[in-house]
Design an enzyme around this catalytic site. Structure first.
Site, PDB file in Angstrom:
ATOM      1  N   TYR A 173       0.844  -1.193   0.000  1.00  0.00           N
ATOM      2  CA  TYR A 173       0.000   0.000   0.000  1.00  0.00           C
ATOM      3  C   TYR A 173       0.878   1.241   0.000  1.00  0.00           C
ATOM      4  O   TYR A 173       1.910   1.288   0.682  1.00  0.00           O
ATOM      5  CB  TYR A 173      -0.895   0.014   1.247  1.00  0.00           C
ATOM      6  CG  TYR A 173      -1.536   1.368   1.518  1.00  0.00           C
ATOM      7  CD1 TYR A 173      -2.646   1.783   0.787  1.00  0.00           C
ATOM      8  CD2 TYR A 173      -1.022   2.219   2.490  1.00  0.00           C
ATOM      9  CE1 TYR A 173      -3.217   3.031   1.017  1.00  0.00           C
ATOM     10  CE2 TYR A 173      -1.589   3.464   2.726  1.00  0.00           C
ATOM     11  CZ  TYR A 173      -2.687   3.864   1.987  1.00  0.00           C
ATOM     12  OH  TYR A 173      -3.249   5.098   2.210  1.00  0.00           O
ATOM     13  N   ALA A 216       8.854  -0.826   3.708  1.00  0.00           N
ATOM     14  CA  ALA A 216       8.892  -1.889   2.705  1.00  0.00           C
ATOM     15  C   ALA A 216      10.002  -1.603   1.697  1.00  0.00           C
ATOM     16  O   ALA A 216      10.317  -0.435   1.421  1.00  0.00           O
ATOM     17  CB  ALA A 216       7.552  -1.997   1.990  1.00  0.00           C
ATOM     18  N   SER A 251       9.561   2.380   0.932  1.00  0.00           N
ATOM     19  CA  SER A 251       8.508   3.219   1.503  1.00  0.00           C
ATOM     20  C   SER A 251       8.590   3.109   3.017  1.00  0.00           C
ATOM     21  O   SER A 251       8.873   2.036   3.550  1.00  0.00           O
ATOM     22  CB  SER A 251       7.117   2.806   1.008  1.00  0.00           C
ATOM     23  OG  SER A 251       6.830   1.461   1.367  1.00  0.00           O
ATOM     24  N   CYS A 303       2.687  -7.436   1.794  1.00  0.00           N
ATOM     25  CA  CYS A 303       3.876  -8.225   1.439  1.00  0.00           C
ATOM     26  C   CYS A 303       3.702  -9.707   1.728  1.00  0.00           C
ATOM     27  O   CYS A 303       4.681 -10.444   1.877  1.00  0.00           O
ATOM     28  CB  CYS A 303       5.121  -7.684   2.143  1.00  0.00           C
ATOM     29  SG  CYS A 303       5.448  -5.950   1.768  1.00  0.00           S
TER      30      CYS A 303
END
Length: 229
Positions: A87, A153, A168, A184
């Site tokens: 996201y 991430a 991110s 993930c």
């Protein structure tokens, strides 16, 4: 795409350091990043570190499992990177890295490890103790409940030895937005943010932490060169 973009700022080692205020459409950013990577591979453009935020979007990596798209309440866009669903949204700092591994060592594993180390070092600058977790790519910390939780991430693609995508970091996103996917592919681990940990960090503060630690990141890429034969 938001046209109010600061460009042309030369960072370390001649890399362009770009900051885009506001929210940048994900598909438009992806197209621009891919064009820049092709230009870097052709020797027609400088390398790029691009820091920005996106409107709410779910992105699907090349290993995305449709069963992990729980509630597609936001647009779902194929990302072309490795990994599964993730996201992006307001309050999350995204860093796209268009770097030439032909000159920095052709070692993708070393590159991913170096990116993780860079983000961990930047988080330390704002008061968050983060770490790597064996077998789990990404950036981890201990949340308010004492659990290991994901705060950042990593997703990388390499084409013609030029990198695309990057990292991110959750500064202050709406964490409920992550519930529309299995982030993930790791259902057993929660997601957290600087705000959820009681750390106030605006994008400018985190950008400054990244800038402070970028030289060490670039220096760490020399391990790839040393591994070449």
């Amino acid at each position: 795409m938001d046209t109010n973009v600061e460009t042309g700022v030369t960072g370390p080692d001649g890399i362009e350091w770009r900051l885009t205020p506001g929210l940048t459409d994900y598909a438009a950013a992806l197209a621009e990043m891919e064009a820049r990577a092709a230009a870097v591979a052709a020797g027609e453009a400088r390398e790029l570190v691009w820091l920005l935020e996106h409107p709410p979007v779910y992105t699907a990596g090349t290993s995305a499992d449709p069963s992990e798209l729980v509630d597609p309440r936001f647009p779902v866009v194929p990302a072309g990177r490795g990994g599964r669903y993730t996201y992006h949204g307001p309050g999350q700092r995204v860093g796209y890295l268009v770097l030439d591994l032909n000159r920095r060592g052709r070692d993708v594993r070393c590159f991913v490890h170096a990116v993780e180390g860079w983000v961990i070092a930047a988080l330390a600058r704002i008061g968050i103790a983060a770490f790597r977790a064996p077998g789990r790519i990404g950036i981890w910390t201990i949340d308010a409940a004492g659990q290991e939780a994901k705060i950042g991430a990593i997703g990388i693609r390499v084409r013609r030895w030029v990198t695309l995508h990057g990292f991110s970091v959750n500064l202050s996103p709406d964490l409920q937005h992550f519930t529309g996917i299995v982030p993930c592919g790791l259902a057993e681990y929660p997601v957290t943010s600087a705000a959820a940990l009681g750390i106030s960090s605006d994008p400018a503060t985190f950008d400054a932490a990244l800038a402070f630690t970028v030289d060490a990141f670039l220096n760490s890429l020399t391990c790839a060169g040393e591994n070449e034969t």
